[in-house]
Design a protein around this motif. Structure first.
Motif, PDB file in Angstrom:
ATOM      1  N   THR A   2     -28.297  18.534  -7.708  1.00 10.23           N
ATOM      2  CA  THR A   2     -27.198  17.589  -7.560  1.00 10.23           C
ATOM      3  C   THR A   2     -26.555  17.307  -8.904  1.00 10.23           C
ATOM      4  OG1 THR A   2     -28.355  16.571  -5.717  1.00 10.23           O
ATOM      5  CG2 THR A   2     -26.597  15.292  -6.737  1.00 10.23           C
ATOM      6  N   THR A   3     -25.232  17.182  -8.925  1.00  8.99           N
ATOM      7  CA  THR A   3     -24.533  16.895 -10.170  1.00  8.99           C
ATOM      8  C   THR A   3     -24.935  15.540 -10.717  1.00  8.99           C
ATOM      9  OG1 THR A   3     -22.664  18.188  -9.416  1.00  8.99           O
ATOM     10  CG2 THR A   3     -22.274  16.679 -11.249  1.00  8.99           C
ATOM     11  N   MET A   4     -25.195  15.499 -11.999  1.00  8.66           N
ATOM     12  CA  MET A   4     -25.637  14.264 -12.634  1.00  8.66           C
ATOM     13  C   MET A   4     -24.490  13.606 -13.361  1.00  8.66           C
ATOM     14  SD  MET A   4     -29.389  15.280 -14.130  1.00  8.66           S
ATOM     15  CE  MET A   4     -28.917  16.873 -14.753  1.00  8.66           C
ATOM     16  N   SER A   5     -24.563  12.270 -13.439  1.00 10.57           N
ATOM     17  CA  SER A   5     -23.518  11.515 -14.125  1.00 10.57           C
ATOM     18  C   SER A   5     -23.441  11.937 -15.584  1.00 10.57           C
ATOM     19  CB  SER A   5     -23.835  10.014 -14.036  1.00 10.57           C
ATOM     20  OG  SER A   5     -22.984   9.302 -14.902  1.00 10.57           O
ATOM     21  N   VAL A  63     -31.065  10.198 -17.124  1.00 12.01           N
ATOM     22  CA  VAL A  63     -30.510  10.235 -15.778  1.00 12.01           C
ATOM     23  C   VAL A  63     -31.370  11.165 -14.933  1.00 12.01           C
ATOM     24  CG1 VAL A  63     -28.900  12.115 -16.319  1.00 12.01           C
ATOM     25  CG2 VAL A  63     -28.432  10.594 -14.386  1.00 12.01           C
ATOM     26  N   ALA A  65     -31.311  13.278 -11.213  1.00 16.36           N
ATOM     27  CA  ALA A  65     -30.571  13.725 -10.035  1.00 16.36           C
ATOM     28  C   ALA A  65     -31.568  13.785  -8.887  1.00 16.36           C
ATOM     29  CB  ALA A  65     -29.959  15.100 -10.278  1.00 16.36           C
ATOM     30  N   GLY A  87     -26.183   3.936 -10.267  1.00 17.93           N
ATOM     31  CA  GLY A  87     -27.280   4.092  -9.331  1.00 17.93           C
ATOM     32  C   GLY A  87     -28.053   2.796  -9.192  1.00 17.93           C
ATOM     33  N   PRO A 120     -30.858   8.313  -6.288  1.00 18.16           N
ATOM     34  CA  PRO A 120     -30.197   9.518  -6.813  1.00 18.16           C
ATOM     35  C   PRO A 120     -29.122   9.172  -7.843  1.00 18.16           C
ATOM     36  CG  PRO A 120     -30.430   9.659  -4.422  1.00 18.16           C
ATOM     37  CD  PRO A 120     -30.825   8.271  -4.806  1.00 18.16           C
ATOM     38  N   ARG A 121     -29.061   9.995  -8.888  1.00 16.26           N
ATOM     39  CA  ARG A 121     -28.079   9.891  -9.966  1.00 16.26           C
ATOM     40  C   ARG A 121     -28.146   8.551 -10.708  1.00 16.26           C
ATOM     41  NH1 ARG A 121     -25.821  12.322  -5.806  1.00 16.26           N
ATOM     42  NH2 ARG A 121     -24.765  10.444  -5.062  1.00 16.26           N
ATOM     43  N   THR A 122     -29.341   7.998 -10.836  1.00 15.63           N
ATOM     44  CA  THR A 122     -29.499   6.759 -11.603  1.00 15.63           C
ATOM     45  C   THR A 122     -29.467   7.068 -13.094  1.00 15.63           C
ATOM     46  OG1 THR A 122     -30.774   5.650  -9.886  1.00 15.63           O
ATOM     47  CG2 THR A 122     -31.033   4.827 -12.128  1.00 15.63           C
TER      48      THR A 122
END
Length: 662
Positions: A2-5, A63, A65, A87, A120-122
């Motif tokens: 998953t794309t991460m921030s 971060v 994902a 997140g 997710p993505r925190t």
């Protein structure tokens, strides 16, 4: 994955970017502490971690994902302040459970239980604050030393300290070079911890703002201004306390909490500042003797001994530019050159005329008196092909006892082993051993190695020759030599033993060295400017990294040990955190003598646990036996703690056992 921030600070300080759970667990464990990492959907897992040292603390951003859960494997001995950028997460500690949404913060205090569940993505920015850093900050602004603070887990939405955490991260990112100067990092750490103590609820908050200890803090500031304005007059501590309107005890406590030193130590430092100004004036106008006269001391010896090593050299250069007193006679600086090479004024040795290729040991005897002991000392000068090696020693011990040679660590000279009340030399004399503490190359009066030869292996080669000369002079009928070493000196002792020297080495006793340093130490060492000269840790950082918590060490001993402080070559700092962890197994495998290995419970420079202890001990595959243990109740400078005498007796018992089992 998953794309991460992408919106994370500290991006120049990457420590991890991976989709592998085991790699993320290992690296993040080094940055914070050992933990177990799980992902609900491993195929969607990804992690990025950035970290940099600020003072003795670690500033980081991270971060995940996909959903992830972190569970602590060992009790936490530090504070974590955390701000969620995006997140959300659930936090469970000894204090209970708490939900932290985006834009909110939490404070995790030391304790047994820790579980973090990340949505997710925190994304988060956080700081790892050693317990001793927080305790010392509390002591600076509070009424009494803290005995362990517990903060509320939740943070009000209008609390100001999360903004300071953001400021620290953005400040690091503004440095164009990507390297954070140590002074800037220490200031960011101070700002963050102070704002945390003042703004976040904790179990000592009421006492923090109560009167009493703050009087000492304010009084120390008043007296510091008086001393700084004119440090030369012999102002008595009692008179200074009366001027500030407090008792002497309150004033002394104020100085220790505010400046990390005693009143007399502060006066001494201010005199050194004044000496620096005098000696850095126009060449030829001021000498060490002039400074001694201005300080109202009868001999320049104490002035020379008190000056930092680079300043002593500066004083020599100034003196060298003065004309000789009369034709045919050497200028005064020539008469004092050898004296200035020693950092303890009682140890005075006439200039040697021995050619560089010979190796006898030259010694003279002096008597050092302290409030706790009176013992004879000999000064040592050894000649090697690489130059002079100096040191200090005791008188002859029993003929059936081995000669004990001590090698100091980085940032100290041989005086590390001779702190009043905590002296290995004194304990050795009482137990019938002769102990010689040598100055490693570049320390004390020992000649420095060329820049391209500043390695542990090369230092071991030089010390091999020096100890051989010492053995020829003092060995006699003794059974052999046992090397006792600390910190970087222990790394060099391993290389020394691996050389299998021609003189009779019976065993090595190592302490203050490990196989893995915490991330904040590695980052701090890397943060030193690569073109800079030798480094000297500021007193607060020495106290935080090198000593255990209150109750394990007396502050008077910490103050006394500062007499042994010396600049630390950057090459040593980098080899111990970069080269040593990956290469020590090779020389360790070549050691064929017994090994005693001790790692201090509160060592701030190494990761301390049973796993790391066992891993290091296992590397000595050729040693006939290895004794390894974690020493409770002490920090990195184990020799200066309250249990130092018991520890030194254990080292001497090891030496006697090596002699008996040889």
């Amino acid at each position: 994955m998953t794309t991460m921030s992408p919106h994370l600070p500290l991006r120049r300080h990457a420590r991890l970017q991976t989709t592998a759970l085991d790699e993320a667990e290992e690296v993040a464990g080094r940055v914070m502490s050992a933990h177990r990492l799980r992902a609900s959907r491993p195929k969607e897992f990804g992690s990025r971690v950035y970290a940099v040292a600020i003072g003795a603390s670690t500033l980081l951003s991270a971060v995940y994902a996909g959903e992830a859960e972190v569970t602590g494997r060992v009790p936490m001995d530090y504070y974590t302040v955390l701000l969620v950028l995006g997140g959300g997460m659930d936090v469970a500690t000894d204090l209970g459970e708490h939900r932290v949404a985006a834009g909110r913060a939490c404070v995790i205090s030391p304790g047994e239980r820790l579980r973090l569940r990340f949505a997710p993505r925190t994304a988060q920015v956080a700081a790892k604050l050693p317990r001793i850093v927080v305790d010392q900050a509390y002591s600076r602004i509070g009424t009494a030393p803290a005995r362990g603070l517990t903060f509320d887990l939740g943070v009000p939405g209008d609390s100001p300290w999360p903004a300071v955490l953001r400021l620290a991260a953005s400040t690091v990112d503004r440095f164009d070079s990507g390297v954070l100067p140590p002074g800037a990092g220490a200031e960011l750490e101070r700002m963050l911890v102070t704002s945390l103590l003042l703004a976040q609820s904790h179990d000592h908050a009421t006492a923090l703002t109560r009167g009493g200890g703050t009087r000492g803090h304010r009084a120390a500031g008043v007296v510091a201004e008086i001393v700084a304005a004119d440090p030369v007059p012999p102002l008595r501590p009692e008179d200074l306390a009366a001027t500030a309107g407090v008792s002497l005890r309150t004033l002394q406590e104020g100085f220790r909490s505010r400046f990390g030193t005693s009143l007399t130590g502060f006066q001494r430092e201010q005199r050194l500042v004044r000496a620096h100004r005098m000696l850095t004036g126009p060449p030829g106008e001021t000498t060490v003797a002039d400074v001694a006269l201005a300080w109202r001391v009868r001999s320049p010896g104490p002035v020379r001994a008190g000056l930092p090593r680079p300043l002593r050299h500066h004083a020599v250069r100034h003196a060298a530019r003065r004309p000789s007193c009369r034709a045919g006679r050497a200028a005064p600086h020539d008469e004092g050159m050898t004296t200035m090479a020693f950092t303890t004024p009682a140890f005075t040795t006439p200039a040697s005329t021995t050619p560089a290729h010979t190796t006898p040991a030259h010694t003279t005897t002096a008597r050092t008196t302290t409030a706790r002991t009176t013992t004879a000392r000999t000064t040592v000068q050894l000649r090697t092909a690489a130059g002079r090696i100096t040191g200090r020693g005791t008188g002859p011990g029993a003929e059936d006892s081995p000669l004990v040679v001590a090698l100091h660590g980085g940032g100290y000279h041989s005086g590390y082993f001779d702190v009043p009340g905590h002296s290995l030399l004194d304990v050795g004399v009482a137990a019938g051993f002769e102990v010689v503490a040598l100055d490693r190359p570049g320390y004390g009066g020992s000649d420095a190695l060329p820049a391209g030869e500043l390695t542990f292996a090369r230092s071991a080669e030089v010390l091999d020759e020096a100890i051989g000369a010492l053995w020829s002079e003092r060995g006699g009928a003794r059974p052999g030599v046992v090397v006792v070493s600390h910190s970087i000196g222990s790394a060099i002792a391993v290389h020394l033993a691996a050389r299998r020297p021609e003189w009779p080495l019976l065993g090595i006793s190592l302490h203050g060295v490990g196989d893995r340093s915490p991330a904040h130490v590695v980052d701090a060492w890397h943060g030193v400017a690569p073109d800079g000269g030798p480094v000297e840790l500021p007193a607060p950082q020495r106290r935080a990294l090198l000593y255990g918590p209150a109750g394990t060490v007396d502050e008077e001993a910490v103050d006394a040990a500062r007499a042994g402080v010396a600049p630390l070559p950057l090459a040593e700092m980098l080899e111990i955190v970069d080269g040593w962890p990956s290469t020590y197994v090779r020389p360790a495998a070549d050691v064929v003598v017994p090994v005693q290995y001790t790692l201090a419970e509160h060592d701030g420079l190494w990761i301390v646990d049973e796993e790391r202890l066992a891993a290091f001990a296992r590397a000595f595959t050729s040693a006939p036996w290895v004794h390894a243990r974690i020493q409770g109740g002490a920090g990195h400078n184990l020799d200066h703690h309250r249990l130092s005498r018991a520890f030194h007796l254990g080292q001497l018992a090891f030496a006697a056992e090596c002699a008996a089992r040889r």
